[in-house]
Structures are given as structure tokens and as C-alpha cells.
Design a protein around this motif. Structure first.
Motif, short mmCIF file in Angstrom:
data_model
loop_
_atom_site.label_atom_id
_atom_site.label_comp_id
_atom_site.label_asym_id
_atom_site.label_seq_id
_atom_site.Cartn_x
_atom_site.Cartn_y
_atom_site.Cartn_z
N GLY A 10 -1.28 0.20 9.01
CA GLY A 10 -2.90 0.46 9.17
C GLY A 10 -3.44 0.51 7.68
O GLY A 10 -2.83 1.11 6.56
N GLU A 11 -4.59 0.19 7.57
CA GLU A 11 -5.45 0.40 5.98
C GLU A 11 -5.60 1.91 5.70
O GLU A 11 -5.67 1.89 4.16
CB GLU A 11 -6.81 -0.59 6.30
N LEU A 12 -5.57 2.62 6.54
CA LEU A 12 -5.96 4.14 6.06
C LEU A 12 -4.64 4.74 5.56
O LEU A 12 -4.54 5.41 4.52
CB LEU A 12 -6.40 4.80 7.03
N LEU A 13 -3.49 4.76 6.49
CA LEU A 13 -2.16 5.53 6.15
C LEU A 13 -1.53 4.72 4.98
O LEU A 13 -0.73 5.29 4.39
CB LEU A 13 -1.53 5.59 7.52
N GLY A 14 -1.40 3.38 4.95
CA GLY A 14 -0.76 2.59 4.09
C GLY A 14 -0.91 2.90 2.92
O GLY A 14 0.14 3.32 2.09
N PRO A 15 -1.91 2.97 2.16
CA PRO A 15 -2.32 3.54 0.84
C PRO A 15 -1.83 4.96 0.65
O PRO A 15 -1.32 5.06 -0.62
CB PRO A 15 -3.80 3.19 0.46
N ARG A 16 -1.83 5.64 1.58
CA ARG A 16 -1.64 6.97 1.32
C ARG A 16 -0.08 7.28 1.17
O ARG A 16 0.33 8.03 0.37
CB ARG A 16 -2.24 8.03 2.40
N ILE A 17 0.67 6.49 2.02
CA ILE A 17 2.07 6.44 2.04
C ILE A 17 2.55 6.08 0.48
O ILE A 17 3.40 6.78 -0.20
CB ILE A 17 2.67 5.69 3.01
N MET A 18 2.06 4.73 0.22
CA MET A 18 2.66 4.19 -1.18
C MET A 18 1.99 5.31 -2.29
O MET A 18 2.80 5.43 -3.25
CB MET A 18 1.66 2.93 -1.24
N ALA A 19 0.92 5.97 -2.22
CA ALA A 19 0.39 7.04 -3.24
C ALA A 19 1.67 8.02 -3.54
O ALA A 19 1.41 8.76 -4.34
CB ALA A 19 -0.89 7.63 -3.12
N MET A 20 2.43 8.23 -2.51
CA MET A 20 3.14 9.55 -2.61
C MET A 20 4.40 9.01 -3.44
O MET A 20 5.07 9.90 -3.78
CB MET A 20 4.03 9.54 -1.21
N GLY A 21 4.30 7.79 -3.87
CA GLY A 21 5.60 7.52 -4.86
C GLY A 21 6.92 7.67 -4.34
O GLY A 21 7.74 7.93 -5.23
N ARG A 22 7.23 7.22 -3.22
CA ARG A 22 8.55 7.39 -2.71
C ARG A 22 9.17 6.15 -1.99
O ARG A 22 8.89 5.96 -0.81
CB ARG A 22 8.63 8.72 -1.62
N PRO A 23 9.75 5.28 -2.80
CA PRO A 23 10.34 3.94 -2.38
C PRO A 23 11.14 4.00 -1.15
O PRO A 23 10.86 3.12 -0.48
CB PRO A 23 10.95 3.45 -3.56
N HIS A 24 12.11 5.05 -1.23
CA HIS A 24 13.00 5.21 0.02
C HIS A 24 12.12 5.43 1.30
O HIS A 24 12.48 4.90 2.46
CB HIS A 24 13.91 6.16 -0.17
N LEU A 25 11.02 6.10 1.39
CA LEU A 25 10.21 6.36 2.24
C LEU A 25 9.50 5.18 2.88
O LEU A 25 9.34 4.72 4.08
CB LEU A 25 9.14 7.49 1.85
N VAL A 26 8.90 4.25 1.59
CA VAL A 26 8.27 3.10 2.20
C VAL A 26 9.27 2.17 2.91
O VAL A 26 8.91 1.42 3.91
CB VAL A 26 7.76 2.65 0.92
N GLN A 27 10.38 1.98 2.22
CA GLN A 27 11.50 1.05 2.89
C GLN A 27 11.82 1.73 4.44
O GLN A 27 12.23 0.87 5.29
CB GLN A 27 12.48 1.32 1.97
N ALA A 28 11.89 2.87 4.67
CA ALA A 28 12.28 3.61 5.89
C ALA A 28 11.09 3.28 6.85
O ALA A 28 11.38 2.82 7.97
CB ALA A 28 12.49 5.08 5.61
N VAL A 29 9.97 3.17 6.64
CA VAL A 29 8.91 2.98 7.48
C VAL A 29 8.92 1.52 7.81
O VAL A 29 8.50 1.27 8.85
CB VAL A 29 7.38 3.55 6.84
N LEU A 30 9.00 0.55 6.61
CA LEU A 30 9.10 -0.61 7.15
C LEU A 30 10.24 -1.30 7.78
O LEU A 30 10.15 -2.30 8.54
CB LEU A 30 9.03 -1.53 5.62
N GLU A 31 11.34 -0.58 7.73
CA GLU A 31 12.61 -0.83 8.56
C GLU A 31 12.41 -0.55 10.00
O GLU A 31 12.98 -0.93 10.85
CB GLU A 31 13.87 -0.17 7.89
N GLU A 32 11.54 0.57 10.46
CA GLU A 32 11.39 0.92 11.64
C GLU A 32 10.87 0.01 12.46
O GLU A 32 9.99 -0.62 11.99
CB GLU A 32 10.56 2.30 11.82
#
Length: 444
Positions: free
Chosen positions: A422-444
Motif C-alpha cells: 500500500g501507499e502508506l506502508l511502502g514508503p515507510r519501509i523504504m525509508a528504513m534503508g534496509r534492502p534485505h527487508l524490502v526484498q523479503a517483503v517482496l518475496e513473500e
């Protein structure tokens, strides 16, 4: 010469068809009857004296006959006193008999008929389905379960323990006699008073330390479980009491000497109450109850991991309860906060991947409405977002490192992440600056 009247022997003989008996035979039978009666009376008096009574009863005669191997008399076991009538059959020959109760046939005929008894029948019902008791009339309700107090009642019970449970005026005979020593009763009272004392933190810390290490508290476990349940139920507006009860629960679970497995079903409801109850504490500070919810979530995870082997349905039931509160849009965000933390502590990484991530896009719309609308629930919505970001970190592989400032996610990953959560949580996850976390969320 016999004291017993020979004429009585003659009457009995004539009643059974023996017409003529000699005087010698009557004298011998009278002496024998006198001896037998004295023997029965002697044994009956012995039973009376051993029973510490001064009045001879028909029960004493029955016991005496049984000891002498004589068939006992029947029909004289009534507790109602017998009324004897007297009839004269001749000069100086009274006859005593038991008066029969007179029955008025008119009243008997005009009396209403009794209700027709129901026919005997059998029915089957589910006592429990996968460990969950169905709410049907045949099964006891939760109120009935709460009434089954663990504290012993009666004249020998401790009044303070009964008063704590709110049943000091009820006298119930326990099925199993459970006696506490005076030392354990005093220990229980001191621990309870120390935990509820807001003015002295040292007593509270000492009490919890004793509970975590003392090996001789087995008998007090059901009393502490009942104490926790009562205090949580009646003190939802007192965060201090709720926090102390969670600390008490944690101390009991940390004590390796206590066998808490049979009481897990009674421990879980107070913990869930502190985790997903809509209202905790006073309304003056909206955020002061969140540390309590976090503590309850950690306790729920400890219970799930420690006692899952003894109850294989424990984890699924806890996860189902937390998921139900998380997916209910009518619940306040404080309940969602507790449910999210509970899902993560109970199910770990797998629960976050399967139960939380697929629902983030729809849940993000609910959060966005509260934040953009500037509603009073905005602080609670921010806390729920923080809980989501915290549990999503569990998806990140161990050993990953945080990126330095200035890292930017490419547009492709940005678009996919927004479509995913979603538009609210997506930018907040990216703002954390953790690529492995972004990849893990996209893989789920």
C-alpha cells in the motif's frame, strides 16, 4: 422358674398350628427365650455404649442380631417415632400394637394427580472440538467456570484467601481437600500485598525475585493463578495492577521448579486481556497502555513456545485469536497493535509472512484514513504502524546490515513494494534503508 410368661409361648405355638404343648416343654422354651433375649440385649447395650449413647435404638438391636448370626428385623428403621396402642384381651393381659396412620379416602381421591414423569432418554453433545468448548446449554459457561474456585472453603479455610477471591461469604466443600500451612498462607498474603503496594517498589521487586527462584511454591500455584485472574478482571482501569499481574505471571513462568502446565488454560485469558482489550487504563493518556501490551505479547510468546509440546493446539488457538482481532476493522488501533505483536511472538517469522504481510495493503487503507483525517485515533494508528514495521524486521535474514544514508531504492522496487503493502506502508519501509527487508517483503 422363668420370668418369661409361658402363655406367650403357647399363643405363638397355636398361631403356627401346634395345639397341645406340655408344661415341661413350655417351661424349657420360656427359659431358652429368656436367655436369647438377654444375650441380644447384652450385645445391643455394648453397641450403645461404644456409640457413647444412653438410649438404646433399634439400630443397636439390628447390629446385635447380625453379630449373633440371626436374621435382623425389618421395618423398624424409620426415624419417625413409633406410636404404640394398647388393647385388652382379658383381665390383666394387655396387648400392645403399632398404630397405623389413618388415611382419608376422600382427600386421597380429590388430591391432584402428580406430574407424569418424563421418559428416560439419552442425547450426545460435543464437550470440546479441537480443544475449544462449544457454547451450548449442555456445557458449562465461562461464569460457571469462574465460580469453581480453587481456594478451599469452609470453617477451616483461610478467610483472607477467600476474601481475595471475592467469595468470603460462600461455603463450598472442595472435592479434594487442599490444606495450606500457615507459613504458605502468610507468604501468599505478603506477596499479594507487596505486589499491590504502589508506594514501595523494593517490596515488589523482592517479591517477584522470590517467586522466580523459590522451589517450594507448588501448592500456591492455583492460588496465584486465581489471584491474577481476579485482579485483571476487576482492575482494567488500573495500569499499575495490570502490569504487576503480568510481572507475577512472568515470575511464575520463569520459575523452573513450578509445574504450570495444568494451569496454562487459566493463565492465557488474563494475558490476552492485557494484550487485546479495547480499553486499558484511564483515558487521560492514550499511549500509556502500550508498554503493558508489549509485555503481554512477550508473555504470550513465552507461553506458546514453552507449553506448545504439552498442548499441540495452543499455538493455533492463540494465533487464531490474534488474527481475528487484527482483521476486525471495527476494533480500535490499540487492539490491532496488540494483535500484531501477539501474532509475531506466537508464530514467529512464519506468522508474519503468512498472516500479516498479505493483509497489509487493505489494512494500510484503514490506517491512512485515520492519519489523513486527523482523527483522535491518529496516535494509535502511528503506534500500529510502528508495530508493523517492527514485526516486518523479523523477515530480514540474519546477518544483513543497515544501508548508509543516501541509499535510494529503484523505481521498479518502489512500485512493487507500494503494490504489495500500500501507499502508506511502502514508503515507510523504504525509508528504513534496509534492502534485505524490502526484498523479503517482496518475496513473500
Amino acid at each position: 422358674m422363668s420370668v418369661w410368661n409361658p402363655d406367650n409361648i403357647r399363643d405363638v405355638a397355636e398361631s403356627v398350628g401346634i395345639v397341645s404343648l406340655g408344661d415341661e416343654v413350655l417351661s424349657a422354651l420360656s427359659s431358652d427365650v429368656e436367655f436369647r433375649l438377654s444375650q441380644v440385649l447384652e450385645e445391643a447395650f455394648r453397641f450403645m455404649r461404644h456409640s457413647k449413647r444412653t438410649t438404646l435404638s433399634t439400630q443397636d438391636i439390628t447390629h446385635a442380631l447380625r453379630v449373633l448370626d440371626v436374621e435382623p428385623l425389618y421395618g423398624y428403621e424409620s426415624t419417625r417415632p413409633l406410636r404404640f396402642g394398647e388393647a385388652s384381651i382379658g383381665p390383666g393381659q394387655p396387648l400392645f400394637y403399632v398404630e397405623d396412620e389413618e388415611v382419608d379416602f376422600e382427600k386421597l381421591i380429590n388430591a391432584p394427580l402428580p406430574k407424569v414423569p418424563k421418559e428416560i432418554s439419552f442425547t450426545a453433545h460435543w464437550l470440546a472440538v479441537e480443544g475449544v468448548q462449544p457454547s451450548i446449554p449442555q456445557n458449562p459457561t465461562s461464569a460457571d467456570s469462574r465460580n469453581q474456585e480453587l481456594l478451599p472453603k469452609g470453617p477451616g479455610a483461610n478467610s483472607t484467601l477467600a476474601a481475595i477471591s471475592g467469595n468470603d461469604a460462600v461455603t463450598v466443600k472442595p472435592l479434594v481437600k487442599h490444606i495450606l500451612s500457615k507459613e504458605l498462607q502468610l507468604y501468599f498474603e505478603k506477596i499479594c500485598s507487596a505486589l499491590l503496594d504502589e508506594t514501595n517498589d523494593e517490596y515488589s521487586v523482592a517479591a517477584l525475585a522470590s517467586l522466580r527462584s523459590d522451589p517450594g511454591l507448588h501448592q500456591l500455584v492455583p492460588y496465584f493463578v486465581q489471584f491474577i485472574s481476579e485482579k485483571v478482571t476487576h482492575n482494567l482501569k488500573s495500569l499499575f495492577v495490570l502490569k504487576q499481574m503480568m510481572q507475577l505471571t512472568s515470575a511464575m513462568l520463569d520459575n523452573e521448579s513450578l509445574y504450570v502446565d495444568p494451569y496454562v488454560a487459566a493463565i492465557v485469558p488474563p494475558v490476552l486481556t492485557c494484550l487485546v482489550s479495547p480499553r486499558l487504563g484511564s483515558s487521560s493518556n492514550r499511549l500509556e497502555h502500550y508498554p503493558l501490551r508489549s509485555l503481554a505479547a512477550s508473555l504470550l510468546g513465552l507461553i506458546a513456545s514453552k507449553y506448545a509440546k504439552s498442548s499441540h493446539t495452543l499455538k493455533p488457538r492463540l494465533a487464531r485469536t490474534c488474527l481475528k482481532h487484527f482483521l476486525d476493522p471495527n476494533k480500535p488501533f490499540a487492539v490491532h497493535y496488540g494483535a500484531i505483536l501477539g501474532l509475531q511472538t506466537v508464530g514467529g517469522r512464519e506468522a508474519v509472512r503468512v498472516l500479516i504481510v498479505p493483509n497489509l495493503k487493505e489494512y494500510g487503507k484503514l490506517l491512512q484514513e485515520a492519519i489523513e483525517g486527523n482523527t483522535p485515533a491518529k496516535p494509535d494508528a502511528e503506534m500500529a504502524i510502528g508495530a508493523i514495521l517492527g514485526v516486518l524486521e523479523k523477515l530480514e535474514e540474519v546477518g544483513s546490515t543497515r544501508l548508509t544514508n543516501g541509499y535510494s531504492v529503484n523505481d521498479r522496487e518502489n512500485t512493487k513494494l507500494v503494490e504489495k503493502v500500500g501507499e502508506l506502508l511502502g514508503p515507510r519501509i523504504m525509508a528504513m534503508g534496509r534492502p534485505h527487508l524490502v526484498q523479503a517483503v517482496l518475496e513473500e
